[in-house]
Design an enzyme around this catalytic site. Structure first.
Site, PDB file in Angstrom:
ATOM      1  N   LYS A   1      -0.427 -69.710   8.286  1.00 57.15           N
ATOM      2  CA  LYS A   1       0.441 -69.380   7.160  1.00 57.15           C
ATOM      3  C   LYS A   1       1.877 -69.591   7.620  1.00 57.15           C
ATOM      4  CE  LYS A   1      -2.653 -67.787   4.275  1.00 57.15           C
ATOM      5  NZ  LYS A   1      -2.862 -68.412   2.960  1.00 57.15           N
TER       6      LYS A   1
ATOM      7  N   GLY B   1     -10.501 -69.780   0.764  1.00 53.68           N
ATOM      8  CA  GLY B   1     -11.060 -68.440   0.882  1.00 53.68           C
ATOM      9  C   GLY B   1     -10.098 -67.406   0.344  1.00 53.68           C
TER      10      GLY B   1
ATOM     11  N   ASP C   1      -0.117 -73.493   5.405  1.00 52.27           N
ATOM     12  CA  ASP C   1      -0.176 -73.014   4.018  1.00 52.27           C
ATOM     13  C   ASP C   1       1.099 -72.228   3.727  1.00 52.27           C
ATOM     14  OD1 ASP C   1      -0.804 -72.024   1.529  1.00 52.27           O
ATOM     15  OD2 ASP C   1      -2.687 -71.064   2.126  1.00 52.27           O
TER      16      ASP C   1
ATOM     17  N   SER D   1      -8.211 -69.307   9.019  1.00 55.16           N
ATOM     18  CA  SER D   1      -6.858 -69.205   8.474  1.00 55.16           C
ATOM     19  C   SER D   1      -6.174 -68.015   9.145  1.00 55.16           C
ATOM     20  CB  SER D   1      -6.947 -68.996   6.958  1.00 55.16           C
ATOM     21  OG  SER D   1      -5.684 -68.697   6.421  1.00 55.16           O
TER      22      SER D   1
ATOM     23  N   LYS E   1     -11.259 -72.898  -5.050  1.00 49.91           N
ATOM     24  CA  LYS E   1     -11.750 -71.520  -4.919  1.00 49.91           C
ATOM     25  C   LYS E   1     -12.363 -71.152  -6.269  1.00 49.91           C
ATOM     26  CE  LYS E   1      -7.932 -70.028  -1.930  1.00 49.91           C
ATOM     27  NZ  LYS E   1      -6.708 -69.207  -1.839  1.00 49.91           N
TER      28      LYS E   1
ATOM     29  N   GLU F   1      -0.292 -77.191   2.629  1.00 51.59           N
ATOM     30  CA  GLU F   1      -0.854 -76.560   1.431  1.00 51.59           C
ATOM     31  C   GLU F   1       0.212 -75.778   0.665  1.00 51.59           C
ATOM     32  OE1 GLU F   1      -4.266 -74.202   2.514  1.00 51.59           O
ATOM     33  OE2 GLU F   1      -4.343 -73.148   0.600  1.00 51.59           O
TER      34      GLU F   1
ATOM     35  N   ASP G   1      -3.263 -75.446  -3.947  1.00 51.51           N
ATOM     36  CA  ASP G   1      -4.149 -74.287  -4.048  1.00 51.51           C
ATOM     37  C   ASP G   1      -3.787 -73.558  -5.349  1.00 51.51           C
ATOM     38  OD1 ASP G   1      -5.282 -71.742  -3.862  1.00 51.51           O
ATOM     39  OD2 ASP G   1      -4.674 -71.335  -1.813  1.00 51.51           O
TER      40      ASP G   1
ATOM     41  N   LYS H   1      -5.689 -73.154  10.498  1.00 57.14           N
ATOM     42  CA  LYS H   1      -4.646 -73.189   9.465  1.00 57.14           C
ATOM     43  C   LYS H   1      -3.722 -72.020   9.733  1.00 57.14           C
ATOM     44  CE  LYS H   1      -4.722 -71.576   4.695  1.00 57.14           C
ATOM     45  NZ  LYS H   1      -5.442 -71.637   3.406  1.00 57.14           N
TER      46      LYS H   1
HETATM   47  O1  OSB Z   1      -3.725 -69.115   0.161  1.00 59.38           O
HETATM   48  O2  OSB Z   1      -5.546 -69.711   0.996  1.00 59.38           O
HETATM   49  C1  OSB Z   1      -4.791 -68.805   0.650  1.00 59.38           C
HETATM   50  C2  OSB Z   1      -6.165 -65.389   1.704  1.00 59.38           C
HETATM   51  C3  OSB Z   1      -5.809 -64.626   0.629  1.00 59.38           C
HETATM   52  C4  OSB Z   1      -5.114 -65.217  -0.404  1.00 59.38           C
HETATM   53  C5  OSB Z   1      -4.772 -66.562  -0.342  1.00 59.38           C
HETATM   54  C6  OSB Z   1      -5.141 -67.353   0.727  1.00 59.38           C
HETATM   55  C7  OSB Z   1      -5.826 -66.733   1.791  1.00 59.38           C
HETATM   56  C8  OSB Z   1      -6.219 -67.417   3.007  1.00 59.38           C
HETATM   57  C9  OSB Z   1      -7.361 -66.824   3.794  1.00 59.38           C
HETATM   58  O3  OSB Z   1      -5.654 -68.376   3.462  1.00 59.38           O
HETATM   59  C10 OSB Z   1      -8.603 -67.613   3.709  1.00 59.38           C
HETATM   60  C11 OSB Z   1      -9.795 -66.845   4.201  1.00 59.38           C
HETATM   61  O4  OSB Z   1     -10.011 -66.833   5.400  1.00 59.38           O
HETATM   62  O5  OSB Z   1     -10.532 -66.270   3.365  1.00 59.38           O
HETATM   63 MG    MG Z   2      -3.691 -71.234   0.121  1.00 58.54          MG
END
Ligand code: OSB
Ligand code: MG
Length: 368
Positions: free
Chosen positions: A163, A290, A188, A135, A262, A213, A238, A161
């Site tokens: 952001k 994550g 995301d 990510s 999660k 997402e 999520d 992925k």
């Molecule tokens: O929205 O998935 C999310 C990290 C911190 C808070 C929210 C998210 C994330 C990530 C990172 O997308 C995922 C990772 O590599 O742990």
């Molecule tokens: Mg997310």
């Protein structure tokens, strides 16, 4: 089994590079690390929260205070016959799911170690290796994004992925797709879009994404459902999925066709497994999200992702993608096939480096 000692630690473990989402920027892990002890055996858990309430309402300090004042006293000295008892004991606690999950997962680890059972096997895990992706946070410009993607793809990650937020979506997607036509790619939004901006999201079908997402607010299922009816790309939820009930509601509304699970967001391992079962029954693919976890939360995620319904690559990269040095002795390494190997030793499998953990601990509370 009775828990006779609980140790809560606030840590500060710097990330290799800051992670930026639509909500804010994170420079280091501010997780709460939980150690529970019974009869000389210890289990470890993690509440993978952030310092600020940008992803969920909870923060490092609310987690620490709820665990100390409310949750630990409820759990201590209760007879525990299986780890599911923790969810039952804490059922009248509203919200505070990350706080609950740190304690719950530590008890799972302790219980599995006591029974000499591996967590993945115990919850019904079937895979020996789990496919993982990476990510990537919001970047300054496309050049930096492309260079990061290039590095991760060379390392062997098979799914990217990114952001996104209004103003940082079409441009990065175009530049990735111009360079790589067919890599597994997803986005995301972390709740950054308003329903008024739905038309830009409707235009994403052309990028051939695995999923979009959580573009809209965490408390919005309706517009996710409107979007899902208008596009071919699966919507993934999520932030909105905080319980089995919410997952069921989202499925009835067709608000998503994929769910990111999660453990922290749903109040622990048991609830994560229950949501997995619900999705599997409804033929909804899931993947493990994550929260930039340390090696402890990461081992739990890998065990969870070994369940058969986790058919999509998770946001569970190798420890070295996040930290120069992690607080565990056995970090995960990325296999050549873009997977991580599921632990097989008793518990979740993370072997904690207590000396290094002591170094990065900034506050420690012991409850006996
Ligand atoms: O929205 O998935 C999310 C990290 C911190 C808070 C929210 C998210 C994330 C990530 C990172 O997308 C995922 C990772 O590599 O742990
Ligand atoms: Mg997310």
């Amino acid at each position: 089994m009775k828990i006779d000692r609980i140790e809560l630690r606030q840590i500060n473990l710097p990330f290799i590079s800051p992670f930026q989402t639509a909500g804010g920027i994170e420079e280091s892990s501010n997780s709460i690390i939980v150690k529970v002890t019974s009869g000389g055996v210890s289990g470890w858990g993690e509440s993978s929260v952030s310092r600020d309430p940008h992803y969920i309402e909870e923060t490092t300090s609310t987690v620490l205070s709820i665990q100390k004042e409310v949750l630990a006293p409820l759990i201590m000295k209760k007879k525990i016959t299986n780890p599911g008892d923790i969810t039952e004991i804490l059922k009248n606690v509203r919200g505070n799911r990350f706080a609950i999950s740190g304690l719950e997962s530590a008890v799972w680890d302790l219980w599995c170690k006591t029974k000499k059972q591996n967590l993945s096997k115990y919850i019904g895990g079937k895979k020996e290796r789990v496919p993982v992706g990476v990510s990537i946070g919001i970047q300054k410009n496309e050049r930096e994004l492309i260079s990061l993607c290039d590095n991760y793809l060379r390392e062997g990650y098979r799914r990217i992925k990114i952001k996104i937020k209004p103003g940082w979506d079409i441009i990065p997607l175009k530049s990735i797709r111009e360079r790589w036509h067919d890599i597994m790619l997803q986005v995301d939004g972390n709740c950054a879009y308003s329903y008024k901006g739905i038309s830009v999201l409707e235009s994403f079908d052309k990028f051939n994404l695995l999923m979009i997402e959580q573009p809209f607010s965490y408390d919005d299922l309706l517009y996710h459902s409107v979007l899902q009816r208008r596009i071919k790309t699966p919507v993934c939820l999520d932030e909105s999925i905080v319980s089995e009930g919410k997952a069921a509601e989202a499925l009835i509304m067709d608000a998503c066709r994929v769910i990111n699970i999660k453990p922290g967001r749903v109040g622990g391992i048991l609830n994560a497994v229950i949501i997995h079962h619900l999705c599997r029954k409804n033929k909804i693919p899931v993947w493990c999200g994550g929260m930039l976890e340390t090696g402890i939360g990461r081992a739990i995620n890998v065990c969870l992702a070994s369940l058969p319904g986790f058919t999509l690559p998770g946001d569970i990269s190798a420890n070295s993608r996040y930290f120069k040095r992690d607080i565990v002795m056995n970090p995960f390494k990325l296999n050549a096939d873009g997977t991580l190997t599921v632990p097989t030793i008793p518990g979740h499998g993370a072997i904690v480096d207590e000396r290094y953990l002591n170094k990065v601990t900034i506050n420690k509370i012991i409850i006996k």
